[in-house]
Design a protein around this motif. Sequence first.
Motif: not given
Length: 402
Positions: A22, A19, A129, A24-26
């Motif tokens: 970042d 988290d 990912d 979650k935004h790649g």
Amino acid sequence: MTLDPAAWRTRPGMDSLLDALDAKHGATRLVGGAVRDLALGLQDADLDLATRLRPEDVMIRLADARIKAIPTGLAHGTVTAVASGTVVEITTLRSDVATDGRRATVAFTDDWAADAARRDFTINALYADPLTGEMFDPTGKGRADLEARRVRFIGEPLERIAEDHLRIMRFFRFHARFAAGAPDEAALAACTARANDLMALSRERIADELLKLLALADPLPTIRTMVAHAILLPVLPEITETDRLATLLAAEHAADIPGDPLRRLAALIPQDPLTAEKIAARLKLSVKARRRLALATATTDLGSREVHAYRLGTESAIDRLLLANRPADAVAIATWLIPRLPISGGDLIAKGVPQGPLVAHTLKAIEQAWLDAGFAAGADLDDIVAGAIIDHGAIARPPAAR
């Protein structure tokens, strides 16, 4: 191919770390060996992350998330995070600006393909990912090579070796660990052609790679290939044959004793302690490792397995016995408690031996007789001590009975 995120997300602190970076935004992905090992089912793989974030930004984000950040290599974009005890290395995406075969000058980038292109082998240029496990293969060859258990350079092998000469050694180590079948032909040809490049490297780096290779489950086929193609000739010309290594590996297997890289190195070099010490010094091995290598290459017959352990210590005795293809003896002394000579110089003085060199000489004779008698005790030991004292003239021989 998709990885199971549970393989890493269940580790303490991972969700907080992802988290903060970042994910979650790649902006951040799993990379390299972590992806390769997890794809092969190695669940205890070390975790490495690659990120588009600059190292200074990584440090700030980790501090804000109250995650310990260690600037292990900021100039090269590397920060080590410790999240609830989980250690993860985070490196900003990079591209090479200049290389000289030993080190590289890098520039930071946000291009995943550029970061992949500077890596060594296709199976080490895979990304995933960290939230979904989806894999990314910028070179277009990594997944197929991993499935085929094939190790090959990214792009032109000669160029990859020119960037970092140590990749010659790494190629053979990775082939021994991950590959199936013969080495990639283009890679082997390039390593053979550029073997002299190894001379430009520090011997510590060469030793580190060689010992890692020798520590693998079965390094023999790879070592045989290296010898056949004279890969080690420029830096270790003493390694010319592999028969003793083959015998040692069989002995280790028969004894069910874990393979040891120093012991295996001893099997590759001449059986001569002076030569072993020179090689160990050249490789900048520790003082302890140098002594062990010298002991392992000596050919003096010490006799019984117990005498080996007494004279050399358990570790070196096991080395010598396995190298002599005596696996049963190595097993027998692995847990044997080495006895101590049950008499001291003070005891001899108390028996009338005058202080001085005669004490040491007499004690040495007693020790050898004690060993020859199978670690004698009781009356047998008393006879050995009395005889040695008399034979060395430490005290007068008692008069003969009339």
